[in-house]
Design a protein around this motif. Structure first.
Motif, PDB file in Angstrom:
ATOM      1  N   ARG A  81       0.900  -1.350   0.213  1.00  0.00           N
ATOM      2  CA  ARG A  81      -0.148   0.024   0.100  1.00  0.00           C
ATOM      3  C   ARG A  81       0.811   1.259   0.092  1.00  0.00           C
ATOM      4  O   ARG A  81       0.361   2.281  -0.479  1.00  0.00           O
ATOM      5  N   GLU A  82       1.959   1.212   0.799  1.00  0.00           N
ATOM      6  CA  GLU A  82       2.756   2.329   0.760  1.00  0.00           C
ATOM      7  C   GLU A  82       3.547   2.763  -0.486  1.00  0.00           C
ATOM      8  O   GLU A  82       3.746   4.028  -0.839  1.00  0.00           O
ATOM      9  N   ARG A  83       3.680   1.845  -1.218  1.00  0.00           N
ATOM     10  CA  ARG A  83       4.158   2.328  -2.600  1.00  0.00           C
ATOM     11  C   ARG A  83       3.158   2.406  -3.605  1.00  0.00           C
ATOM     12  O   ARG A  83       3.508   3.313  -4.453  1.00  0.00           O
ATOM     13  N   CYS A  85       0.731   4.366  -2.995  1.00  0.00           N
ATOM     14  CA  CYS A  85       0.412   5.870  -2.577  1.00  0.00           C
ATOM     15  C   CYS A  85       1.428   6.552  -3.339  1.00  0.00           C
ATOM     16  O   CYS A  85       1.330   7.945  -3.367  1.00  0.00           O
ATOM     17  N   GLU A  86       2.715   6.111  -3.759  1.00  0.00           N
ATOM     18  CA  GLU A  86       3.482   6.913  -4.422  1.00  0.00           C
ATOM     19  C   GLU A  86       3.051   7.336  -6.052  1.00  0.00           C
ATOM     20  O   GLU A  86       3.605   8.083  -6.723  1.00  0.00           O
ATOM     21  N   ASP A  92      -6.977   6.574  -1.230  1.00  0.00           N
ATOM     22  CA  ASP A  92      -7.157   5.506  -0.709  1.00  0.00           C
ATOM     23  C   ASP A  92      -8.007   4.772  -1.089  1.00  0.00           C
ATOM     24  O   ASP A  92      -7.822   3.460  -0.852  1.00  0.00           O
TER      25      ASP A  92
END
Length: 240
Positions: A81-83, A85-86, A92
Motif C-alpha cells: 500500500r505504501e508504494r 501511494c506514490e 485511498d
C-alpha cells in the motif's frame, strides 16, 4: 478544448472528467462484455478496475504508471500500500479497490483448496501460494494445517519478517497444529529476492520442526519456498 478524433467538445468536469473520458469508458466496458478479459491489454484491465473508485478521473495514465512502476499486472496488484501511494492520482479508495482484487484472487484459490485433498491438487496449492506470496516484499512464514485425509483445516501466516529473514518458532508451530488437531503440515515461506534456493537456516529449521512433530504423530509433508516465477520443494530436493 475540443477532442480531435470525435469532434466532440471535451469540457472537463469535476476531477478532470470529460465527455471523451466517458466515451472511452463505455467503449471499454462494451468490449469487455462482448469479448471478455482477453480483449483488454493489462493497462486497460487496470483502468477498468479503477473506474468505480475514480469515477471522475482519466484512469489510463494511472494504469500505465502502475505498469511502468511495478513491471506487470500481478505486481501492481500485489504492491504494498505504501508504494501504491506514490502513484499520482491513486486515492485511498482506489488503492483499496486494487488490494481487494488481489485478496479476491487469493481467496478464490483458497476456497478451491478447501474442497479438495491438497496432495491430490498440488498445482492448485502452488497457484494459491504464488498468488498469496510470490510478490511480497517481506518474508512471510505460512502453514497449511491438514487433516487425516489431507484436507485443509486452516491456513495461517505464523510470522512476518524483513526482506531476508523471518523468525520461526518450531514449538509454537506444533502447538498450533495440536490446537487444530492437524495430522500433517505444509510449511511455506517466500524469498523476496526472487531466488527460492533454500538456505542452511531454512533446512535446519525444517528438520527441527520435523524432530518435534514426529513423536506427536504430526507429519511434515513438505516445505515450499516461493520465489519470483519459481518455487522449490525441500522434499523434492531430498533435503528432508
Amino acid at each position: 478544448m475540443r477532442d480531435r478524433r470525435s469532434n466532440v467538445a471535451a469540457e472537463p468536469g469535476p476531477g478532470g472528467e470529460t465527455l471523451t473520458t466517458k466515451g472511452h469508458r463505455q467503449r471499454l466496458r462494451e468490449r469487455f462484455r462482448r469479448s471478455g478479459e482477453d480483449s483488454l491489454a493489462d493497462y486497460e484491465l487496470l483502468e477498468f478496475l479503477l473506474f468505480s473508485a475514480l469515477p471522475r478521473r482519466d484512469t489510463k495514465p494511472i494504469a500505465k504508471a502502475l505498469l511502468q512502476r511495478f513491471g506487470s499486472f500481478s505486481a501492481a496488484l500485489a504492491a504494498p500500500r505504501e508504494r501504491l501511494c506514490e502513484i499520482p492520482g491513486l486515492s485511498d479508495v482506489s488503492i483499496d479497490a486494487l488490494k481487494a482484487v488481489h485478496a479476491a484472487i487469493a481467496r478464490y484459490h483458497r476456497s478451491e483448496l478447501k474442497q479438495r485433498q491438497l496432495l491430490d491438487s498440488w498445482p492448485r496449492v502452488i497457484d494459491y501460494l504464488r498468488a498469496s506470496m510470490e510478490l511480497n516484499t517481506i518474508e512471510e512464514f505460512r502453514i497449511l494445517f491438514l487433516d487425516r485425509k489431507n484436507g485443509l483445516i486452516a491456513d495461517e501466516v505464523q510470522q512476518t519478517g524483513t526482506v531476508d529473514h523471518t523468525p520461526v518458532y518450531p514449538r509454537e508451530i506444533i502447538r498450533r497444529a495440536l490446537e487444530h488437531a492437524a495430522t500433517a503440515l505444509i510449511l511455506v515461506h517466500n524469498h523476496p529476492s526472487g531466488d527460492p534456493t533454500p538456505s542452511r537456516a531454512d533446512i535446519k529449521m525444517t528438520k527441527t520442526i520435523i524432530e518435534i512433530a514426529t513423536p506427536l504423530g504430526i507429519e511434515i509433508h513438505d516445505h515450499i519456498i516461493i520465489g519470483l516465477r519459481k518455487n522449490v520443494s525441500l522434499r523434492e530436493l531430498q533435503l528432508i
